[in-house]
Design a protein around this motif. Structure first.
Motif, short mmCIF file in Angstrom:
data_model
loop_
_atom_site.label_atom_id
_atom_site.label_comp_id
_atom_site.label_asym_id
_atom_site.label_seq_id
_atom_site.Cartn_x
_atom_site.Cartn_y
_atom_site.Cartn_z
N LEU A 240 0.87 -0.95 -0.31
CA LEU A 240 -0.59 -0.47 -0.49
C LEU A 240 0.78 1.36 -0.09
N VAL A 241 2.41 1.47 0.73
CA VAL A 241 2.96 2.69 0.49
C VAL A 241 3.38 2.63 -0.47
N PHE A 242 3.86 1.47 -0.75
CA PHE A 242 4.16 1.21 -2.22
C PHE A 242 4.12 2.20 -3.68
N VAL A 243 2.34 1.85 -3.53
CA VAL A 243 1.33 2.40 -4.41
C VAL A 243 1.57 3.89 -4.24
N ARG A 244 1.36 4.34 -2.95
CA ARG A 244 1.33 5.84 -2.82
C ARG A 244 2.34 6.11 -3.56
N SER A 245 3.44 5.61 -2.78
CA SER A 245 5.16 5.89 -3.46
C SER A 245 4.81 6.51 -5.26
N VAL A 246 4.55 5.93 -5.86
CA VAL A 246 4.97 5.25 -7.41
C VAL A 246 3.88 6.74 -7.76
N TYR A 247 2.79 6.69 -6.95
CA TYR A 247 1.35 8.05 -7.21
C TYR A 247 2.33 9.12 -6.99
N ARG A 248 3.19 9.24 -5.80
CA ARG A 248 3.22 10.66 -5.42
C ARG A 248 4.31 11.07 -6.90
N VAL A 249 5.19 9.38 -7.56
CA VAL A 249 6.38 10.50 -8.45
C VAL A 249 5.28 10.47 -9.73
N VAL A 250 4.60 10.23 -10.69
CA VAL A 250 3.59 10.26 -10.85
C VAL A 250 3.01 11.41 -11.20
N GLU A 251 2.17 11.64 -9.85
CA GLU A 251 1.62 13.24 -9.81
C GLU A 251 2.82 14.11 -10.01
N LEU A 252 4.04 14.23 -9.51
CA LEU A 252 4.52 15.43 -9.38
C LEU A 252 5.62 15.30 -10.88
N SER A 253 5.66 14.46 -11.21
CA SER A 253 6.26 14.08 -12.78
C SER A 253 4.94 14.64 -13.97
N THR A 254 3.69 14.92 -13.44
CA THR A 254 3.09 15.71 -14.58
C THR A 254 2.55 17.01 -14.27
N GLY A 255 4.16 17.72 -13.38
CA GLY A 255 3.55 18.84 -12.78
C GLY A 255 2.92 19.69 -12.35
N TRP A 256 3.19 20.95 -11.69
CA TRP A 256 1.94 21.15 -10.62
C TRP A 256 1.07 21.97 -10.68
N SER A 257 0.89 22.23 -11.82
CA SER A 257 -0.46 22.46 -13.20
C SER A 257 -1.02 21.15 -13.86
N GLY A 258 -0.53 20.31 -13.71
CA GLY A 258 -0.74 18.71 -14.35
C GLY A 258 -2.32 18.12 -13.88
N TYR A 259 -3.05 17.08 -14.29
CA TYR A 259 -4.02 16.47 -14.17
C TYR A 259 -4.09 16.11 -12.68
N LEU A 260 -3.21 15.20 -11.96
CA LEU A 260 -3.22 14.97 -11.06
C LEU A 260 -3.30 15.60 -9.65
N MET A 261 -2.25 16.46 -10.44
CA MET A 261 -2.15 17.24 -9.15
C MET A 261 -2.73 18.48 -9.04
N THR A 262 -4.34 18.72 -9.60
CA THR A 262 -5.36 19.76 -9.59
C THR A 262 -6.45 18.94 -9.56
N GLU A 263 -6.23 17.71 -9.51
CA GLU A 263 -7.29 17.16 -8.88
C GLU A 263 -7.67 16.12 -7.54
#
Length: 325
Positions: A240-263
């Motif tokens: 579960l923590v691993f899934v969270r960490s992968v999500y955080r990497v992808v989220e930040l990779s999309t940028g501060w205005s990216g879809y994951l960051m703003t939803e």
């Protein structure tokens, strides 16, 4: 999503979900603390105390932001606390692998028991430092009207480093399990009745005892049916923590205005829910309940010197005093 450019989140944080997360982590914080004191799980308990405290603090900031998403201090507080908290959670889990290797046999482990904690906590600290440097650089650049991209890239590198460390830990856990399974098959034993102090003699087909491994006093733990549930629970928490960490990497990779960051929905499910489930799993399946009130940690540390795990408690205590970390 808010059209106001002053809204730092770029959405209006939901009050109910963030309050729920706050309550869940506050409850976990109290229960983990009580269980740590009762079962004398000092290292694991301290890590859970810090991790759940940071998570609760992060959701206090997010809950406050649900009324005022324009306050920079709350945004920074929740960002920092919620990024760092899982590192302390994993530090507690790292320690458990050392305890497990003492119980089932250190000769199946790639490292000596206490070394798992030292190695992976060091990797976690490096990850936190890298993320902190990146976060500081990104924040400084934004405040000065510059681009935060360089700092963001450093943060992504830090999070990626954390993911890689967790993946390595998972592989070592799997490796340890497979090595035990292989020996179990050769010895013709079931996992529940598995005695790692016995080895099959290939010439005679008879089992022989291996001195200096898997103390007999831990046999009740190895034989208990509930122990398997505990091991699966630990594996689930790590995943579960691993899934969270992968999500955080992808989220930040999309940028501060990216879809994951703003939803916010993605954050609430892939960060808040993942870590909350992991935390609750680890108090429901608390190591003290399944491993008992035994000072396994002393034997972990003694194994650094002896290479064995069946030292008596007095010897372990004496050797423990000479270990700084």
């Amino acid at each position: 999503m808010s059209d106001n450019s002053d809204n730092i989140y770029q959405y209006w944080p939901l009050k109910a979900p963030n309050l729920t997360a706050l309550i869940l982590f506050a409850i976990a914080w109290v229960i983990h603390t009580v269980l740590a004191i009762y079962y004398r799980q000092i290292w694991f308990g301290t890590c859970m105390f810090i991790a759940n405290g940071l998570e609760a603090g992060g959701y206090i900031a997010r809950y406050m932001s649900s009324s005022n998403p324009y306050k920079y201090g709350n945004y920074v507080a929740q960002s920092v606390l919620l990024i760092f908290a899982p590192a302390f959670f994993m530090a507690g889990i790292y320690y458990l692998l050392g305890e497990v290797s003492v119980i089932w046999g250190i000769r199946y482990a790639r490292f000596k028991p206490w070394s798992y904690t030292k190695i992976f906590v060091t990797l976690d600290v490096l990850s936190i430092i890298i993320q902190g440097i990146g976060g500081g650089a990104a924040s400084g650049a934004s405040n000065n009207g510059g681009s935060p991209q360089a700092g963001t890239d450093i943060m992504i590198a830090g999070l990626g480093f954390q993911v890689a460390a967790t993946l390595l830990f998972m592989l070592l856990c799997l490796d340890y399990y497979l090595r035990i399974q292989n020996h179990r098959r050769l010895a013709g034993q079931s996992l529940s009745s598995f005695d790692p102090s016995c080895e099959l003699n290939s010439e005679s087909g008879q089992q022989r005892t291996i001195p200096g491994d898997a103390p007999a006093k831990f046999a009740p733990i190895r034989e208990a049916k509930k122990t398997r549930a505990f091991l699966f629970a630990v594996a689930a928490a790590v995943l579960l923590v691993f899934v969270r960490s992968v999500y955080r990497v992808v989220e930040l990779s999309t940028g501060w205005s990216g879809y994951l960051m703003t939803e916010e929905g993605y954050f609430l499910v892939l960060d808040a829910l993942m870590v909350a489930l992991a935390s609750w799993i680890m108090w429901i399946f608390h190591p003290g309940v399944y491993l008992g009130r035994i000072n396994i940690g002393a034997e972990q540390k003694a194994a650094l010197f002896t290479g064995e795990s069946n030292v008596d408690s007095e010897t372990a205590e004496k050797k423990k005093r000479f270990i700084i970390f």
